[in-house]
Enzyme design. Structure first.
Site, PDB file in Angstrom:
ATOM      1  N   ASP A   1      64.015  10.395  29.224  1.00  5.41           N
ATOM      2  CA  ASP A   1      64.958   9.749  28.469  1.00  5.41           C
ATOM      3  C   ASP A   1      65.245   8.408  28.734  1.00  5.41           C
ATOM      4  O   ASP A   1      65.607   8.090  30.171  1.00  5.41           O
ATOM      5  CB  ASP A   1      66.198  10.641  28.660  1.00  5.41           C
ATOM      6  CG  ASP A   1      67.350  10.381  27.963  1.00  5.41           C
ATOM      7  OD1 ASP A   1      67.612   8.958  27.659  1.00  5.41           O
ATOM      8  OD2 ASP A   1      68.398  11.112  27.604  1.00  5.41           O
ATOM      9  N   HIS A   2      65.144   7.382  28.350  1.00  2.41           N
ATOM     10  CA  HIS A   2      65.333   6.014  28.521  1.00  2.41           C
ATOM     11  C   HIS A   2      66.903   5.809  28.837  1.00  2.41           C
ATOM     12  O   HIS A   2      67.022   4.646  29.530  1.00  2.41           O
ATOM     13  CB  HIS A   2      64.760   5.073  27.413  1.00  2.41           C
ATOM     14  CG  HIS A   2      64.026   3.892  28.062  1.00  2.41           C
ATOM     15  ND1 HIS A   2      64.256   3.378  29.106  1.00  2.41           N
ATOM     16  CD2 HIS A   2      62.898   3.187  27.482  1.00  2.41           C
ATOM     17  CE1 HIS A   2      63.360   2.422  29.412  1.00  2.41           C
ATOM     18  NE2 HIS A   2      62.581   2.353  28.372  1.00  2.41           N
ATOM     19  N   ARG A   3      67.828   6.358  28.634  1.00  4.52           N
ATOM     20  CA  ARG A   3      69.159   6.120  28.879  1.00  4.52           C
ATOM     21  C   ARG A   3      69.064   6.591  30.484  1.00  4.52           C
ATOM     22  O   ARG A   3      70.040   6.001  31.210  1.00  4.52           O
ATOM     23  CB  ARG A   3      70.275   7.135  28.282  1.00  4.52           C
ATOM     24  CG  ARG A   3      70.135   6.958  26.651  1.00  4.52           C
ATOM     25  CD  ARG A   3      70.967   7.944  25.840  1.00  4.52           C
ATOM     26  NE  ARG A   3      70.326   9.266  26.257  1.00  4.52           N
ATOM     27  CZ  ARG A   3      70.663  10.455  25.442  1.00  4.52           C
ATOM     28  NH1 ARG A   3      71.851  10.105  24.559  1.00  4.52           N
ATOM     29  NH2 ARG A   3      70.235  11.571  25.930  1.00  4.52           N
TER      30      ARG A   3
ATOM     31  N   PRO B   1      66.649   8.463  23.335  1.00  5.40           N
ATOM     32  CA  PRO B   1      65.533   7.385  23.174  1.00  5.40           C
ATOM     33  C   PRO B   1      64.265   7.670  24.132  1.00  5.40           C
ATOM     34  O   PRO B   1      64.459   7.526  25.317  1.00  5.40           O
ATOM     35  CB  PRO B   1      66.330   6.165  23.412  1.00  5.40           C
ATOM     36  CG  PRO B   1      67.251   6.577  24.323  1.00  5.40           C
ATOM     37  CD  PRO B   1      67.610   8.103  24.249  1.00  5.40           C
TER      38      PRO B   1
ATOM     39  N   SER C   1      66.303   6.639  32.910  1.00  2.97           N
ATOM     40  CA  SER C   1      65.285   6.171  33.625  1.00  2.97           C
ATOM     41  C   SER C   1      64.502   5.292  32.879  1.00  2.97           C
ATOM     42  O   SER C   1      64.369   5.128  31.599  1.00  2.97           O
ATOM     43  CB  SER C   1      64.546   7.283  34.371  1.00  2.97           C
ATOM     44  OG  SER C   1      63.721   7.849  33.094  1.00  2.97           O
TER      45      SER C   1
END
Lengths: 79, 402
Positions: free
Chosen positions: B376-378, B202, B380
């Site tokens: 990567d939103h997982r 994501p 940060s």
């Protein structure tokens, strides 16, 4: 160096940077960088190659004169 | 068979650079392996005697056994010259297994000495353009037999054509297959990695416009008196600023593995290089945060040349902890990157171009570069990503500190 020698030298250096590039296909006042898809590193390598093969320093301020075949060949003949 | 990137499933052995019984040290190039990204020099990370080499042409999955390395338990010089000479004259039977204990050490001495006697000279790569390599392969010409007319004596297409046999009996084909780079394979590798990235990661995206005037002035002064080969391109500054920012914001440098972010202790920047004729590869500039600008510039020039002529090393493909892409002087204004899995982030630089810029309440023309982050939103959030971009900006405002 006459113009034929200058052309031969430029073509030889270019062949090592962009083997498929054909200097003869570029118009005399076209920008080599866009015509032959040379990025700034390729162009730097062209200047380095010409400088090493001619033994001349080619100051940074002079490099814009090498952007076109006409300018490049004239520069090599004059210097 | 080392994994040279998350998308690699198998590789084919093209060439051994050592022979059975050779002594190897960490960092030595021992083999050339064909991957989807072209021919890669495989380095070894063990010390000892190499043996049980698989035949050239073998295709192996990642993790498959290419060879064994037996640790050295006694110095190879222990073998007498006579023993070594005898070993060369009558090849010793190849040790068939990894000798774990001391029992194996005496047997090891002979092939080790043989390696000293018969190991090939430090292998020097034959410099040749990809076109020249392909043509030479097609014609069965050994590149080593040709004289290069390109820069640094590199072999170009016309040298191969000039060296091609004309009607005579064909020469012996090259002992080692020519290095190949198949654009379709490269495309497939990019498709696999980028498909996985977009399916699994994501992404979030941030951009920041950065005033490049201070860096530009500093560069002009630095380059003015230097010979062409010692000049710096803006790319070196962008690379160093990124590496320093990643050291300051380490949460974006590393990998997403087993459901968690794993920050990497070192900053190995994967520098995206577009290949002439299509394709892209992002080999590592190791420890980019700790290298001086001239060193980084030399590393970039070397990497670009090797990426295009097929001489990248396995560690350069396997080690990047982040990717940086710079679109160059004729590129687009900016980029929203696709993260290379399992990395955590990609930093992008658009072209540096004059733009209206407000400074001290006035609109001025300034060289401006649009810096972007895909992360990567997982692992940060945008707040942290913003800190990274701010750190890059700050570093570029003080080029003398880079």
């Amino acid at each position: 160096m006459d113009e034929a020698q200058a052309r031969e030298l430029a073509a030889a250096v270019l062949a090592g940077i962009a083997p498929e590039a054909d200097l003869a296909a570029v118009g005399p006042d076209e920008d080599l960088r866009s015509a032959l898809d040379l990025d700034s590193m390729d162009f730097m390598n062209l200047v380095v190659g010409l400088s090493e093969r001619t033994g001349r320093p080619i100051p940074e301020a002079d490099t814009p004169r090498l952007y076109t075949p006409r300018g490049l060949l004239a520069y090599l003949v004059q210097h | 068979m080392p994994a040279l990137g998350a998308d690699m499933e198998s590789g084919r052995l093209l060439e051994w650079r050592v022979s059975a019984g050779s002594l190897v040290r960490p960092g030595d190039v021992v083999a050339v392996v064909e991957t989807q990204k072209g021919a890669i020099d495989v380095e070894i990370f063990l010390e000892g005697t190499i043996e049980d080499l698989v035949p050239v042409g073998t295709e192996l999955p990642v993790g498959g056994l290419l060879a064994r390395v037996r640790g050295m338990h006694e110095p190879a010089t222990a073998a007498s010259p006579q023993a070594a000479a005898a070993a060369v004259a009558a090849p010793a039977p190849a040790p068939a297994r990894v000798a774990a204990g001391h029992e194996g050490t005496r047997a090891a001495a002979i092939p080790a000495a043989q390696a000293f006697m018969s190991a090939p000279q430090a292998s020097t790569r034959i410099k040749a353009s990809p076109g020249a390599r392909r043509r030479a392969h097609a014609l069965g010409i050994d590149l080593a037999a040709l004289r290069g007319s390109g820069p640094d004596g590199s072999i170009v297409l016309q040298d191969v054509e000039a060296g091609a046999p004309t009607g005579e009996a064909p020469r012996e084909p090259a002992a080692a297959p020519a290095r190949r780079f198949d654009p379709a394979q490269m495309r497939a590798a990019i498709a696999a990695a980028m498909g996985r990235s977009k399916r699994e990661i994501p992404h979030y995206y941030l951009t920041l416009a950065v005033d490049f005037a201070a860096a530009d002035r500093w560069l002009a002064a630095f380059n003015a008196e230097r010979p062409p080969a010692e000049r710096l391109l803006p790319a070196a500054l962008l690379l160093k600023a990124s590496a320093l920012a990643l050291r300051a914001v380490p949460q974006l440098n590393g990998f997403w593995r087993d459901g968690a972010a794993q920050p990497a202790p070192a900053v190995h920047v994967g520098w995206a290089i577009s290949l002439r004729g299509g394709g892209l590869v992002a080999p590592a500039v190791h420890d980019a945060d700790r290298k001086a600008l001239p060193e980084l510039m030399a590393a970039l020039r070397d990497l670009v040349q090797r990426a295009r002529s097929g001489g990248l090393r396995s560690s350069e493909l396997a080690d990047p902890t982040v990717t940086v892409t710079s679109l160059g002087e004729r590129g687009a204004d900016g980029v929203q990157g696709v993260i290379y899995p399992p990395q955590l982030a990609l930093i992008g630089f658009g072209r540096i171009a004059p733009r209206p810029w407000v400074a001290d309440g006035q609109v001025l023309a300034r060289p401006v570069v649009h810096v972007s982050l895909a992360a990567d939103h997982r692992a940060s959030d945008g707040h942290l990503g913003g800190q990274l971009l701010a750190a890059i900006d700050a570093a570029l405002q003080k080029p003398e500190g880079l």
